[in-house]
Design a protein around this motif. Structure first.
Motif, PDB file in Angstrom:
ATOM      1  N   PHE A  96       0.829  -1.202   0.000  1.00 14.50           N
ATOM      2  CA  PHE A  96       0.000   0.000   0.000  1.00 14.50           C
ATOM      3  C   PHE A  96       0.867   1.257   0.000  1.00 14.50           C
ATOM      4  CE2 PHE A  96      -2.428   3.182   2.552  1.00 14.50           C
ATOM      5  CZ  PHE A  96      -3.480   3.384   1.676  1.00 14.50           C
ATOM      6  N   VAL A  97       1.895   1.287   0.832  1.00 10.31           N
ATOM      7  CA  VAL A  97       2.776   2.449   0.902  1.00 10.31           C
ATOM      8  C   VAL A  97       3.476   2.663  -0.439  1.00 10.31           C
ATOM      9  CG1 VAL A  97       4.809   3.428   2.032  1.00 10.31           C
ATOM     10  CG2 VAL A  97       3.079   2.235   3.394  1.00 10.31           C
ATOM     11  N   VAL A  98       3.974   1.588  -1.035  1.00 12.60           N
ATOM     12  CA  VAL A  98       4.606   1.700  -2.352  1.00 12.60           C
ATOM     13  C   VAL A  98       3.602   2.226  -3.369  1.00 12.60           C
ATOM     14  CG1 VAL A  98       5.623   0.398  -4.260  1.00 12.60           C
ATOM     15  CG2 VAL A  98       6.356  -0.058  -1.915  1.00 12.60           C
ATOM     16  N   GLY A  99       2.378   1.706  -3.330  1.00 10.92           N
ATOM     17  CA  GLY A  99       1.360   2.144  -4.278  1.00 10.92           C
ATOM     18  C   GLY A  99       0.984   3.604  -4.114  1.00 10.92           C
ATOM     19  N   LEU A 100       0.938   4.084  -2.881  1.00 15.73           N
ATOM     20  CA  LEU A 100       0.650   5.504  -2.648  1.00 15.73           C
ATOM     21  C   LEU A 100       1.753   6.385  -3.227  1.00 15.73           C
ATOM     22  CD1 LEU A 100      -0.650   5.712   1.043  1.00 15.73           C
ATOM     23  CD2 LEU A 100      -2.005   5.876  -1.053  1.00 15.73           C
TER      24      LEU A 100
ATOM     25  N   TRP B  88      12.544  -0.823  -9.900  1.00 18.40           N
ATOM     26  CA  TRP B  88      12.788  -1.537  -8.641  1.00 18.40           C
ATOM     27  C   TRP B  88      13.533  -0.641  -7.655  1.00 18.40           C
ATOM     28  CZ3 TRP B  88      11.255  -4.931  -5.380  1.00 18.40           C
ATOM     29  CH2 TRP B  88      12.070  -5.284  -4.297  1.00 18.40           C
ATOM     30  N   SER B  89      14.469   0.160  -8.127  1.00 21.83           N
ATOM     31  CA  SER B  89      15.185   1.080  -7.239  1.00 21.83           C
ATOM     32  C   SER B  89      14.213   2.073  -6.614  1.00 21.83           C
ATOM     33  CB  SER B  89      16.272   1.823  -8.017  1.00 21.83           C
ATOM     34  OG  SER B  89      17.242   0.920  -8.516  1.00 21.83           O
ATOM     35  N   GLU B  90      13.218   2.513  -7.369  1.00 20.73           N
ATOM     36  CA  GLU B  90      12.214   3.420  -6.823  1.00 20.73           C
ATOM     37  C   GLU B  90      11.418   2.727  -5.715  1.00 20.73           C
ATOM     38  OE1 GLU B  90       9.724   5.244  -9.777  1.00 20.73           O
ATOM     39  OE2 GLU B  90      11.413   5.632 -11.122  1.00 20.73           O
ATOM     40  N   VAL B  91      11.018   1.482  -5.964  1.00 18.87           N
ATOM     41  CA  VAL B  91      10.294   0.726  -4.939  1.00 18.87           C
ATOM     42  C   VAL B  91      11.155   0.572  -3.696  1.00 18.87           C
ATOM     43  CG1 VAL B  91       9.377  -1.553  -4.361  1.00 18.87           C
ATOM     44  CG2 VAL B  91       8.802  -0.499  -6.568  1.00 18.87           C
ATOM     45  N   GLU B  92      12.408   0.216  -3.899  1.00 14.39           N
ATOM     46  CA  GLU B  92      13.311   0.013  -2.761  1.00 14.39           C
ATOM     47  C   GLU B  92      13.491   1.307  -1.966  1.00 14.39           C
ATOM     48  OE1 GLU B  92      17.375  -2.446  -1.808  1.00 14.39           O
ATOM     49  OE2 GLU B  92      16.955  -1.827  -3.873  1.00 14.39           O
ATOM     50  N   ASP B  93      13.593   2.441  -2.651  1.00  9.27           N
ATOM     51  CA  ASP B  93      13.746   3.722  -1.958  1.00  9.27           C
ATOM     52  C   ASP B  93      12.532   4.017  -1.074  1.00  9.27           C
ATOM     53  OD1 ASP B  93      16.203   4.148  -3.108  1.00  9.27           O
ATOM     54  OD2 ASP B  93      15.469   5.550  -4.640  1.00  9.27           O
ATOM     55  N   VAL B  94      11.325   3.732  -1.592  1.00 12.81           N
ATOM     56  CA  VAL B  94      10.107   3.976  -0.809  1.00 12.81           C
ATOM     57  C   VAL B  94      10.081   3.070   0.415  1.00 12.81           C
ATOM     58  CG1 VAL B  94       7.587   3.806  -0.798  1.00 12.81           C
ATOM     59  CG2 VAL B  94       8.767   4.817  -2.762  1.00 12.81           C
TER      60      VAL B  94
ATOM     61  N   GLU C  25      -6.053  15.518  -9.183  1.00 17.49           N
ATOM     62  CA  GLU C  25      -4.719  15.150  -8.719  1.00 17.49           C
ATOM     63  C   GLU C  25      -4.823  14.501  -7.335  1.00 17.49           C
ATOM     64  OE1 GLU C  25      -0.379  17.170  -7.600  1.00 17.49           O
ATOM     65  OE2 GLU C  25      -2.013  18.400  -8.416  1.00 17.49           O
ATOM     66  N   HIS C  26      -4.097  13.393  -7.159  1.00 19.45           N
ATOM     67  CA  HIS C  26      -4.099  12.673  -5.889  1.00 19.45           C
ATOM     68  C   HIS C  26      -2.723  12.791  -5.238  1.00 19.45           C
ATOM     69  CE1 HIS C  26      -7.592  11.085  -7.895  1.00 19.45           C
ATOM     70  NE2 HIS C  26      -7.922  10.345  -6.863  1.00 19.45           N
ATOM     71  N   ARG C  27      -2.696  13.259  -3.989  1.00 17.84           N
ATOM     72  CA  ARG C  27      -1.432  13.396  -3.259  1.00 17.84           C
ATOM     73  C   ARG C  27      -1.553  12.673  -1.925  1.00 17.84           C
ATOM     74  NH1 ARG C  27      -2.556  18.625  -4.890  1.00 17.84           N
ATOM     75  NH2 ARG C  27      -3.104  19.261  -2.762  1.00 17.84           N
ATOM     76  N   ALA C  28      -0.660  11.721  -1.703  1.00 18.79           N
ATOM     77  CA  ALA C  28      -0.641  10.990  -0.435  1.00 18.79           C
ATOM     78  C   ALA C  28       0.368  11.637   0.495  1.00 18.79           C
ATOM     79  CB  ALA C  28      -0.288   9.527  -0.666  1.00 18.79           C
ATOM     80  N   TRP C  29       0.107  11.528   1.811  1.00 19.32           N
ATOM     81  CA  TRP C  29       0.979  12.154   2.795  1.00 19.32           C
ATOM     82  C   TRP C  29       1.053  11.322   4.063  1.00 19.32           C
ATOM     83  CZ3 TRP C  29      -2.800  13.241   6.439  1.00 19.32           C
ATOM     84  CH2 TRP C  29      -4.079  13.598   5.962  1.00 19.32           C
TER      85      TRP C  29
ATOM     86  N   LEU D 273       4.579  12.069   0.547  1.00 11.08           N
ATOM     87  CA  LEU D 273       5.428  10.890   0.428  1.00 11.08           C
ATOM     88  C   LEU D 273       6.623  11.153  -0.476  1.00 11.08           C
ATOM     89  CD1 LEU D 273       3.056   9.633   1.897  1.00 11.08           C
ATOM     90  CD2 LEU D 273       3.213   7.652   0.385  1.00 11.08           C
ATOM     91  N   PRO D 274       7.680  10.329  -0.418  1.00 11.15           N
ATOM     92  CA  PRO D 274       8.953  10.637  -1.088  1.00 11.15           C
ATOM     93  C   PRO D 274       8.839  10.997  -2.562  1.00 11.15           C
ATOM     94  CG  PRO D 274       9.212   8.738   0.341  1.00 11.15           C
ATOM     95  CD  PRO D 274       7.750   9.081   0.355  1.00 11.15           C
ATOM     96  N   SER D 275       8.039  10.268  -3.334  1.00 12.58           N
ATOM     97  CA  SER D 275       7.997  10.532  -4.773  1.00 12.58           C
ATOM     98  C   SER D 275       7.480  11.914  -5.076  1.00 12.58           C
ATOM     99  CB  SER D 275       7.128   9.497  -5.481  1.00 12.58           C
ATOM    100  OG  SER D 275       5.788   9.612  -5.060  1.00 12.58           O
ATOM    101  N   ALA D 276       6.605  12.454  -4.180  1.00  4.68           N
ATOM    102  CA  ALA D 276       6.046  13.790  -4.393  1.00  4.68           C
ATOM    103  C   ALA D 276       7.070  14.877  -4.074  1.00  4.68           C
ATOM    104  CB  ALA D 276       4.792  13.965  -3.542  1.00  4.68           C
TER     105      ALA D 276
END
Length: 381
Positions: free
Chosen positions: A280-284, A335-341, A364-368, A376-379
């Protein structure tokens, strides 16, 4: 007291003791029997899979399951057959029904919209609590809607039931004080947000494309809806939002591994995808990623893809290994992006569902985490 009434009372007492069912909902749960919304043949999710139960063959077991805290599938594959490939209609587990109604926080006189009627138990509970004239429920599948309508005819208080697309809400009766979805979404429909009153509440299961899911309790302000997740959930996805992934060959023309060099990771891919919260966290954080997996004897290969069809990765899990082979290709290292999250989540102390939240603004959807100012990191880029 009949066997059904006794089983119903025991379930209600358990729901109250757990805190899922609040006292203001007790009478509705007493008035509206769950078994009244179940067909003679259903499939109960009992942990090890789906147990088929036929009332004519096993009436005692049928009633036991009707008042067990399990989800019950009432239709497979859009009604084509009972091949049990994909559930397409169900009655949710009572704990989830009660807790989402608790999150909805209805008050006397509130008008409520529901998306996803199913067999109708949730809508009937709302009708008994709020008054039938204050509840509108929408169902996409005509056959499911017809069965719900038949179920409603046996009640003293029946909601307004509409055959239509829940993603469109139901404008003729808008605006609503409260809205609730009984199917999961990865994008909150803008039309639904637009039909909730200012400071009204929208409760829905949110399930990112990558995996996992949680109930969101969003407060509406114009075109914006924002609020926390309240706990884990697992619902069938809204049919219009089921992702149709392109063939692997669209990512990888020719033989694997293509131009992908060999790398290694110490993060087990199964620790990501087999953990509902981690997925779930990765998906967000990475809403445009999804995965497939292939399981073999002592080995699992995880394939990761982006929806833009530009990048892919594979990670091989081998029983007993501490390092896992990775291949990545494309402008992104998915995969590196997933690992970073995941590493960020672990550094934060592996926060649970309730510490995350969602803002939906103009599509627009923004998770926090903890507050909207902490994306979250990607944002963060």
């Amino acid at each position: 007291m009949t066997a059904a009434a006794d089983a119903q009372l025991q379930l209600i007492d358990r729901l109250e003791a757990s805190g899922a069912l609040t006292p203001d909902w007790r009478q509705a749960f007493l008035d509206v029997g769950r078994h009244l919304f179940l067909p003679d043949v259903f499939w109960a999710s009992t942990g090890g899979g789906y147990e088929r139960c036929d009332r004519a063959e096993s009436p005692d077991r049928w009633m036991e399951l009707a008042y067990s805290d399990v989800a019950i599938v009432t239709q497979w594959d859009g009604g084509a057959d009972d091949g049990q490939r994909e559930p397409t209609s169900s009655v949710s587990m009572p704990t989830m029904v009660a807790s989402m109604l608790r999150d909805l926080d209805v008050r006397d006189g509130h008008r409520v919209w529901e998306g996803g009627t199913g067999p109708g138990w949730n809508a009937a509970l709302l009708a008994y609590r709020q008054g039938a004239h204050n509840v509108v429920t929408v169902e996409l599948d005509p056959a499911v809607a017809a069965q719900a309508a038949a179920n409603f005819r046996a009640l003293e208080a029946a909601p307004t039931a509409v055959v239509g697309d829940a993603a469109d809400g139901y404008p003729p009766s808008a605006p609503y004080d409260r809205g609730i979805l009984t199917c999961s979404v990865r994008e909150v429909p803008a039309a639904v947000i637009g039909q909730i009153r200012l400071q009204g509440v929208l409760v829905l299961p949110f399930a990112p494309l990558f995996g996992g899911g949680a109930v969101a309790r969003l407060t509406v302000s114009g075109t914006t809806a924002e609020g926390p997740f309240t706990g884990s959930s697992a619902f069938m996805r809204m049919r219009q939002q089921r992702y149709q992934a392109p063939p692997v060959d669209d990512y990888l023309p020719g033989d694997w591994p293509g131009d992908a060099a060999q790398e290694h990771t110490t993060l087990s891919p199964l620790d990501v995808v087999d953990d509902w919260l981690a997925a779930f966290v990765v998906g967000l954080a990475l809403p445009d990623l999804y995965y497939r997996r292939s399981d073999g004897d002592g080995m699992t290969t995880l394939w990761l893809f982006d929806t833009a069809v530009t990048s892919w990765a594979t990670v091989d899990f081998v029983d007993g290994a501490s390092r896992f082979e990775v291949r990545q290709s494309g402008p992104r290292r998915v995969w590196s992006e997933v690992e970073d999250v995941v590493r960020w989540w672990e550094k934060e102390g592996r926060p649970g569902f309730e510490r995350f939240g969602l803002t939906v603004d103009g599509g627009e959807h923004r998770a926090w985490l903890d507050e909207p100012a902490n994306p979250l990191p990607s944002a963060r880029g």
